[in-house]
Write a protein that holds these residues in place. Structure first.
Motif, PDB file in Angstrom:
ATOM      1  N   LEU A   6       0.750  -0.820   0.331  1.00  0.00           N
ATOM      2  CA  LEU A   6       0.014   0.059  -0.182  1.00  0.00           C
ATOM      3  C   LEU A   6       0.682   1.287   0.236  1.00  0.00           C
ATOM      4  O   LEU A   6       2.149   1.566   0.067  1.00  0.00           O
ATOM      5  N   ALA A   7       0.609   2.817  -0.778  1.00  0.00           N
ATOM      6  CA  ALA A   7       0.724   3.652  -0.195  1.00  0.00           C
ATOM      7  C   ALA A   7       1.063   4.751   0.875  1.00  0.00           C
ATOM      8  O   ALA A   7       0.826   3.379   1.914  1.00  0.00           O
ATOM      9  N   LYS A   8       1.911   5.038   1.379  1.00  0.00           N
ATOM     10  CA  LYS A   8       2.689   5.093   3.077  1.00  0.00           C
ATOM     11  C   LYS A   8       1.547   5.422   3.913  1.00  0.00           C
ATOM     12  O   LYS A   8       1.468   5.171   4.882  1.00  0.00           O
ATOM     13  N   GLY A  20       7.448  -4.663  -3.202  1.00  0.00           N
ATOM     14  CA  GLY A  20       5.668  -5.773  -3.015  1.00  0.00           C
ATOM     15  C   GLY A  20       5.112  -5.734  -4.172  1.00  0.00           C
ATOM     16  O   GLY A  20       4.596  -4.480  -4.832  1.00  0.00           O
ATOM     17  N   GLN A  21       4.693  -6.383  -4.361  1.00  0.00           N
ATOM     18  CA  GLN A  21       3.436  -6.070  -5.128  1.00  0.00           C
ATOM     19  C   GLN A  21       2.323  -4.606  -4.381  1.00  0.00           C
ATOM     20  O   GLN A  21       2.288  -5.381  -3.234  1.00  0.00           O
ATOM     21  N   THR A  22       2.323  -4.101  -6.064  1.00  0.00           N
ATOM     22  CA  THR A  22       1.265  -3.356  -5.412  1.00  0.00           C
ATOM     23  C   THR A  22      -0.380  -3.723  -5.224  1.00  0.00           C
ATOM     24  O   THR A  22      -0.507  -4.538  -5.691  1.00  0.00           O
ATOM     25  N   LYS A  23      -1.539  -2.912  -3.948  1.00  0.00           N
ATOM     26  CA  LYS A  23      -2.480  -3.309  -4.010  1.00  0.00           C
ATOM     27  C   LYS A  23      -3.639  -2.794  -3.450  1.00  0.00           C
ATOM     28  O   LYS A  23      -2.271  -1.724  -2.698  1.00  0.00           O
ATOM     29  N   THR A  24      -4.966  -2.706  -3.361  1.00  0.00           N
ATOM     30  CA  THR A  24      -5.612  -1.940  -3.221  1.00  0.00           C
ATOM     31  C   THR A  24      -5.713  -2.089  -1.908  1.00  0.00           C
ATOM     32  O   THR A  24      -5.664  -3.041  -1.270  1.00  0.00           O
TER      33      THR A  24
END
Length: 218
Positions: A37-39, A121-125
């Motif tokens: 996730l974003a910070k 890592g893999q980005t996700k919502t």
């Protein structure tokens, strides 16, 4: 109080080891899920994970000890814990990069000095991360309560202390414990050995409990 007997004290040490390792393992899973996730979303996802894990441990603690009194469920619980041990063993063999991402997500620090926090890592919502965390929390909270109940055996004081410790470690010290286990890997292996012993003991006691019923119906 039974904690001042030799058997009670040994059970208490086992319970502390189980709580320490499983709280750290749960925190690593939460950190890995949040790492994509974003910070600005990571802290929220980690908070959701830790609160959910704490609440689930309380809920499972209220029912698991009664369920283990049902003939056959002690045996089933021991088999489930053996599967947990296999899963933990495989996680301990994973590359250090995944552990670093989890610890960086939990601490919001660039621990490996690569210029990013929980990068690679893999980005996700947020929804994907939260769902992954809650599903993992359900499984790992049940594992924790089962292991504590199995180790405490017929020592109710040890059981209560173990469940309180489990909730406290997950609620207040999960990130610290995860970093400790990452640096001191031997603690995780000792905890894993304790859980294997508890699982085998639960299977043996569960079989002794079930065997008369099996023999009567053969």
């Amino acid at each position: 109080m039974e904690i001042f007997t030799a058997a009670g004290f040994i059970a208490l040490l086992q319970v502390i080891g189980i709580d320490l390792v499983l709280a750290g393992d749960n925190a690593i899973v939460i950190g890995l899920a949040a790492a994509g996730l974003a910070k600005e979303m990571r802290a929220k996802a980690i908070l959701v994970g830790i609160v959910a894990a704490t609440v689930m441990r309380i809920g499972f603690a209220l029912v698991t000890t009664k369920l283990l009194a049902v003939v056959g469920l002690l045996l089933a619980g021991g088999i489930l814990l053996l599967w947990v041990c296999w899963k933990m063993w495989r996680e301990l063999q994973h590359d250090q990069a995944a552990q670093n991402r989890a610890n960086e997500a939990l601490s919001e620090q660039d621990l490996n000095a690569d210029g990013t926090v929980a990068g690679g890592g893999q980005t996700k919502t947020f929804r994907q991360a939260a769902l992954q965390i809650v599903i993992a929390d359900i499984s790992m909270s049940l594992d924790n309560v089962l292991a504590v109940a199995g180790a405490a055996r017929e020592h109710p004081t040890v059981l209560v202390i173990g469940l309180i410790l489990s909730i406290a470690m997950m609620g207040f010290a999960a990130s610290f414990i995860a970093k400790l286990l990452s640096k001191q890997r031997w603690i995780a292996y000792v905890g894993l050995a304790i859980i294997v012993y508890v699982a085998l003991d639960m299977i043996w006691r569960g079989w002794v409990e079930v065997e008369p019923f099996v023999a009567a119906h053969l």
